[in-house]
Enzyme design. Structure first.
Site, PDB file in Angstrom:
ATOM      1  N   GLY A  19       0.853  -1.108  -0.154  1.00  0.00           N
ATOM      2  CA  GLY A  19       0.004   0.163  -0.103  1.00  0.00           C
ATOM      3  C   GLY A  19       0.971   1.184  -0.157  1.00  0.00           C
ATOM      4  O   GLY A  19       0.835   2.116  -0.817  1.00  0.00           O
ATOM      5  N   HIS A  20       1.836   1.286   0.929  1.00  0.00           N
ATOM      6  CA  HIS A  20       2.762   2.472   1.061  1.00  0.00           C
ATOM      7  C   HIS A  20       3.479   2.633  -0.428  1.00  0.00           C
ATOM      8  O   HIS A  20       3.758   3.715  -1.101  1.00  0.00           O
ATOM      9  CB  HIS A  20       4.057   2.181   1.945  1.00  0.00           C
ATOM     10  CG  HIS A  20       3.362   2.281   3.332  1.00  0.00           C
ATOM     11  ND1 HIS A  20       3.364   1.072   4.349  1.00  0.00           N
ATOM     12  CD2 HIS A  20       2.893   3.331   4.210  1.00  0.00           C
ATOM     13  CE1 HIS A  20       2.791   1.398   5.343  1.00  0.00           C
ATOM     14  NE2 HIS A  20       2.468   2.782   5.362  1.00  0.00           N
ATOM     15  N   LYS A  63      -7.067   4.833   2.663  1.00  0.00           N
ATOM     16  CA  LYS A  63      -7.364   3.986   3.815  1.00  0.00           C
ATOM     17  C   LYS A  63      -7.487   4.668   4.884  1.00  0.00           C
ATOM     18  O   LYS A  63      -8.491   4.532   5.614  1.00  0.00           O
ATOM     19  CB  LYS A  63      -6.361   3.000   4.188  1.00  0.00           C
ATOM     20  CG  LYS A  63      -6.869   2.005   5.219  1.00  0.00           C
ATOM     21  CD  LYS A  63      -5.876   1.049   5.460  1.00  0.00           C
ATOM     22  CE  LYS A  63      -4.670   1.406   6.334  1.00  0.00           C
ATOM     23  NZ  LYS A  63      -4.992   2.048   7.543  1.00  0.00           N
ATOM     24  N   GLN A  77      -8.211  11.055   7.866  1.00  0.00           N
ATOM     25  CA  GLN A  77      -6.738  11.726   7.847  1.00  0.00           C
ATOM     26  C   GLN A  77      -6.517  12.333   6.577  1.00  0.00           C
ATOM     27  O   GLN A  77      -6.059  13.762   6.808  1.00  0.00           O
ATOM     28  CB  GLN A  77      -5.572  10.870   8.168  1.00  0.00           C
ATOM     29  CG  GLN A  77      -4.238  11.180   7.812  1.00  0.00           C
ATOM     30  CD  GLN A  77      -3.205  10.295   8.087  1.00  0.00           C
ATOM     31  OE1 GLN A  77      -2.653  10.068   9.003  1.00  0.00           O
ATOM     32  NE2 GLN A  77      -2.614   9.839   6.877  1.00  0.00           N
ATOM     33  N   SER A  92      -2.495  -2.883   5.937  1.00  0.00           N
ATOM     34  CA  SER A  92      -1.924  -2.083   7.212  1.00  0.00           C
ATOM     35  C   SER A  92      -0.835  -2.512   7.871  1.00  0.00           C
ATOM     36  O   SER A  92      -0.724  -3.693   7.948  1.00  0.00           O
ATOM     37  CB  SER A  92      -3.235  -1.955   7.940  1.00  0.00           C
ATOM     38  OG  SER A  92      -2.838  -1.035   9.266  1.00  0.00           O
ATOM     39  N   ARG A 105      -0.681  -2.754  10.918  1.00  0.00           N
ATOM     40  CA  ARG A 105      -1.246  -3.179  11.995  1.00  0.00           C
ATOM     41  C   ARG A 105      -1.580  -4.673  11.753  1.00  0.00           C
ATOM     42  O   ARG A 105      -1.688  -5.524  12.682  1.00  0.00           O
ATOM     43  CB  ARG A 105      -2.458  -2.467  12.577  1.00  0.00           C
ATOM     44  CG  ARG A 105      -2.132  -1.074  12.964  1.00  0.00           C
ATOM     45  CD  ARG A 105      -3.195  -0.287  13.621  1.00  0.00           C
ATOM     46  NE  ARG A 105      -2.918   1.263  13.515  1.00  0.00           N
ATOM     47  CZ  ARG A 105      -2.464   1.483  14.695  1.00  0.00           C
ATOM     48  NH1 ARG A 105      -2.234   0.863  15.963  1.00  0.00           N
ATOM     49  NH2 ARG A 105      -2.132   3.097  14.999  1.00  0.00           N
TER      50      ARG A 105
END
Length: 286
Positions: A38-39, A151, A155, A187, A189
């Site tokens: 994703g990054h 996502k 933010q 993520s 996480r």
């Protein structure tokens, strides 16, 4: 091949000044590390908008309202640098805590409105921390374009409002959510999930997409949301913090899908807080 790393604002600005003199457009991708696909998709997107791309890596303590969560956040700078080199990032800015928040630091940037409700209701001070560090990163690098993932949709809304309100000369671009094979939003996480949690986690996105489709088809929003919360809990999640339909720009609550609505969720599984969101419109689900 790993990307070149700088750790001070002076080094960062010196490198960017060289690029500016060469006539290059500069892109920025802020991260907290533990990079996944994703990054890396955000870096690839930034490379389509700029000639040189800076990725930042800083685990920002000001956006954590739980000390245990901060301590547990994964850190893997060497591995991250290798991944960034492989996708063509030009520079990694990885400052230490004292570089970002030197002794005597006492400024907080706060964005009202879009920061309220959703994650803002459950993470006091979180978006003040986000707004403060992003303001610093944008001023430190002064990019032409900065890319953030969708996502973390609230933010992204906070950052867009911040940039508009403060007349910052930077274009903010949202990068689409990248999902694992089962649909779970990628993520950092996710690494903290147990094997059982990994098996159950994709049911969050499945429930979210199903709810969005039903709402877009005209079903009653409150009824769909109530049923979807029950489905998520039945899948093994211990808590649904929120599941709400919001305007995609203002994040104001909406009673039915319009031109741009977003269904957003936060839920707990294995002691890990997972967030996700999907667009809701009749055109998408027709």
């Amino acid at each position: 091949m790993s990307v070149s790393i700088v750790r001070t604002v002076a080094e960062l600005r010196a490198r960017i000044e060289q690029w500016r003199h060469a006539g290059y457009r500069v892109g920025l991708v802020p991260t907290m590390g533990a990079l996944h696909d994703g990054h890396l998709s955000l870096v690839r997107l930034a490379k389509t908008r700029a000639d040189r791309v800076v990725v930042t890596l800083f685990v920002n303590p000001k956006q954590f309202n739980n000390a245990d969560d901060l301590a547990a956040y994964p850190r893997s700078e060497a591995e991250d640098a290798g991944k960034l080199g492989a996708v063509g990032a030009d520079l990694l800015f990885a400052p230490g805590l004292d570089e970002m928040y030197p002794q005597g630091f006492s400024t907080t940037v706060s964005v009202a409105g879009v920061s309220e409700g959703l994650c803002g209701a459950f993470r006091p001070g979180h978006f003040d921390g986000v707004a403060t560090v992003v303001t610093k990163l944008l001023l430190q690098s002064q990019p032409d374009v900065a890319v953030f993932g969708e996502k973390d949709f609230q933010q992204l809304a906070v950052i867009r409002r911040l940039v508009a309100d403060l007349n910052m000369p930077v274009t903010i671009v949202g990068g689409p959510i990248v999902r694992e094979d089962g649909g779970l939003a990628m993520s950092s996480r996710n690494l903290r999930l147990t094997r059982g949690g990994r098996a159950a986690a994709p049911r969050l996105s499945a429930a979210l997409f199903d709810a969005a489709k039903r709402i877009a088809a005209g079903e009653d929003v409150d009824s769909v949301i109530a049923q979807t919360k029950a489905d998520i809990l039945a899948a093994g999640f211990t808590e649904v913090e929120y599941l709400e339909l919001r305007d995609a720009e203002t994040l104001a609550p909406v009673a039915k899908p319009g031109q741009a609505a977003r269904l957003l969720v936060a839920a707990w599984l294995d002691g890990v807080r997972l967030i996700d969101n999907v667009p809701v419109s009749a055109q998408i689900y027709a």
